[in-house]
Design a protein around this motif. Structure first.
Motif, PDB file in Angstrom:
ATOM      1  N   GLN A  94      22.594   2.665  -3.311  1.00  0.00           N
ATOM      2  CA  GLN A  94      21.574   2.217  -2.371  1.00  0.00           C
ATOM      3  C   GLN A  94      20.306   1.854  -3.138  1.00  0.00           C
ATOM      4  N   SER A  95      19.640   0.814  -2.653  1.00  0.00           N
ATOM      5  CA  SER A  95      18.387   0.405  -3.270  1.00  0.00           C
ATOM      6  C   SER A  95      17.651  -0.516  -2.323  1.00  0.00           C
ATOM      7  N   ARG A  96      16.328  -0.609  -2.505  1.00  0.00           N
ATOM      8  CA  ARG A  96      15.538  -1.550  -1.698  1.00  0.00           C
ATOM      9  C   ARG A  96      15.854  -2.989  -2.103  1.00  0.00           C
ATOM     10  N   HIS A  97      16.269  -3.129  -3.362  1.00  0.00           N
ATOM     11  CA  HIS A  97      16.561  -4.465  -3.878  1.00  0.00           C
ATOM     12  C   HIS A  97      18.053  -4.567  -4.168  1.00  0.00           C
ATOM     13  N   SER A  98      18.691  -5.561  -3.627  1.00  0.00           N
ATOM     14  CA  SER A  98      20.150  -5.693  -3.768  1.00  0.00           C
ATOM     15  C   SER A  98      20.575  -5.888  -5.223  1.00  0.00           C
ATOM     16  N   ALA A  99      19.707  -6.402  -6.076  1.00  0.00           N
ATOM     17  CA  ALA A  99      20.053  -6.609  -7.484  1.00  0.00           C
ATOM     18  C   ALA A  99      20.250  -5.278  -8.220  1.00  0.00           C
ATOM     19  N   GLN A 100      19.660  -4.188  -7.696  1.00  0.00           N
ATOM     20  CA  GLN A 100      19.772  -2.894  -8.363  1.00  0.00           C
ATOM     21  C   GLN A 100      21.024  -2.114  -7.964  1.00  0.00           C
ATOM     22  N   ILE A 101      21.709  -2.548  -6.922  1.00  0.00           N
ATOM     23  CA  ILE A 101      22.924  -1.853  -6.484  1.00  0.00           C
ATOM     24  C   ILE A 101      23.990  -2.024  -7.562  1.00  0.00           C
ATOM     25  N   HIS A 102      24.735  -0.983  -7.816  1.00  0.00           N
ATOM     26  CA  HIS A 102      25.808  -0.893  -8.812  1.00  0.00           C
ATOM     27  C   HIS A 102      25.313  -0.869 -10.258  1.00  0.00           C
ATOM     28  N   THR A 103      23.994  -0.715 -10.477  1.00  0.00           N
ATOM     29  CA  THR A 103      23.517  -0.531 -11.852  1.00  0.00           C
ATOM     30  C   THR A 103      23.750   0.933 -12.231  1.00  0.00           C
ATOM     31  N   PRO A 104      24.041   1.212 -13.507  1.00  0.00           N
ATOM     32  CA  PRO A 104      24.316   2.602 -13.896  1.00  0.00           C
ATOM     33  C   PRO A 104      23.052   3.463 -13.848  1.00  0.00           C
ATOM     34  N   VAL A 105      23.218   4.702 -13.387  1.00  0.00           N
ATOM     35  CA  VAL A 105      22.138   5.687 -13.377  1.00  0.00           C
ATOM     36  C   VAL A 105      22.690   7.021 -13.887  1.00  0.00           C
ATOM     37  N   ALA A 106      21.828   7.750 -14.564  1.00  0.00           N
ATOM     38  CA  ALA A 106      22.190   9.103 -15.004  1.00  0.00           C
ATOM     39  C   ALA A 106      21.631  10.070 -13.968  1.00  0.00           C
ATOM     40  N   ILE A 107      22.481  10.969 -13.502  1.00  0.00           N
ATOM     41  CA  ILE A 107      22.052  11.966 -12.526  1.00  0.00           C
ATOM     42  C   ILE A 107      22.159  13.329 -13.204  1.00  0.00           C
ATOM     43  N   MET A 108      21.037  14.047 -13.203  1.00  0.00           N
ATOM     44  CA  MET A 108      20.985  15.357 -13.850  1.00  0.00           C
ATOM     45  C   MET A 108      20.588  16.388 -12.802  1.00  0.00           C
ATOM     46  N   GLU A 109      21.338  17.495 -12.767  1.00  0.00           N
ATOM     47  CA  GLU A 109      21.023  18.581 -11.842  1.00  0.00           C
ATOM     48  C   GLU A 109      20.695  19.832 -12.652  1.00  0.00           C
ATOM     49  N   LEU A 110      19.500  20.374 -12.428  1.00  0.00           N
ATOM     50  CA  LEU A 110      19.037  21.574 -13.122  1.00  0.00           C
ATOM     51  C   LEU A 110      19.065  22.754 -12.158  1.00  0.00           C
ATOM     52  N   GLU A 111      19.637  23.861 -12.599  1.00  0.00           N
ATOM     53  CA  GLU A 111      19.618  25.095 -11.809  1.00  0.00           C
ATOM     54  C   GLU A 111      18.545  25.980 -12.423  1.00  0.00           C
ATOM     55  N   ILE A 112      17.532  26.327 -11.627  1.00  0.00           N
ATOM     56  CA  ILE A 112      16.377  27.063 -12.114  1.00  0.00           C
ATOM     57  C   ILE A 112      16.224  28.338 -11.289  1.00  0.00           C
ATOM     58  N   GLY A 113      15.900  29.447 -11.951  1.00  0.00           N
ATOM     59  CA  GLY A 113      15.696  30.684 -11.207  1.00  0.00           C
ATOM     60  C   GLY A 113      15.294  31.838 -12.093  1.00  0.00           C
TER      61      GLY A 113
END
Length: 190
Positions: free
Chosen positions: A132-151
């Motif tokens: 999903q993106s506001r701009h259709s040109a950005q759809i399907h571009t690679p992104v790195a998703i990082m999840e941090l567990e903090i506590g």
């Protein structure tokens, strides 16, 4: 039994060290001088028990605060046996045995007590395509998703999810390289 014989008892001393560790390092405030004396040294009068308790508390705190390895421990205990009013070699043996079996737990407890803020408990990451993106040109571009567990210990974790595009990944990698170079520079022998 004499005072000296009473204070020599290996079983009682081991119990005393456990009680002191529970009170000093594991946060059990219910362990008092009176409780320790009545349970472990009931025949010893309070005015004789108090200095012995102070000596053992001081020794245990010295060993723990220095996080002594076993060579340091043996040298420290040997010095304590030679000191005027120090400890006996039997007491040194009990203390040594106690430290060898409780060092890891005491160290972990001290580390947890010294942390003010949350720590990183876990990290997971993946590369995905942007859906999903506001701009259709950005759809399907690679992104790195990082999840941090903090506590903090004893508290529930919080999760922080970060999404990086290619430019941000490159920026993070560049910054990490700079940090690595700085550390390497600082670690060079003078």
């Amino acid at each position: 039994m004499t005072m000296a014989g009473e204070l020599e008892s290996c079983k009682a001393l081991s119990g005393l060290l456990s009680g002191l560790a529970q009170k000093a390092f594991h946060g059990h405030p219910g362990i008092t001088e009176d409780l320790l004396r009545s349970q472990l040294y009931p025949e010893v009068p309070p005015e004789e028990f108090r200095p012995f308790l102070a000596k053992m508390t001081g020794i245990l705190k010295s060993i723990a605060s220095a996080d002594m390895d076993f060579n340091q421990l043996e040298a420290f205990l040997t010095a304590q046996t030679k000191k005027q009013g120090g400890i006996t070699s039997d007491q040194a043996a009990v203390i040594s045995k106690f430290w060898k079996s409780h060092k890891a737990k005491i160290r972990e407890s001290l580390m947890n007590q010294s942390r003010w803020d949350s720590g990183l408990r876990g990290l997971s990451w993946r590369v995905d395509g942007k859906s999903q993106s506001r701009h259709s040109a950005q759809i399907h571009t690679p992104v790195a998703i990082m999840e941090l567990e903090i506590g903090k210990n004893g508290q529930e974790s919080e999760f922080l999810c970060l999404e990086f595009d290619e430019a941000k990944v490159n920026q993070v990698l560049k910054t990490l390289s700079e940090v690595e170079e700085s550390i390497s520079t600082l670690m060079q022998p003078a």
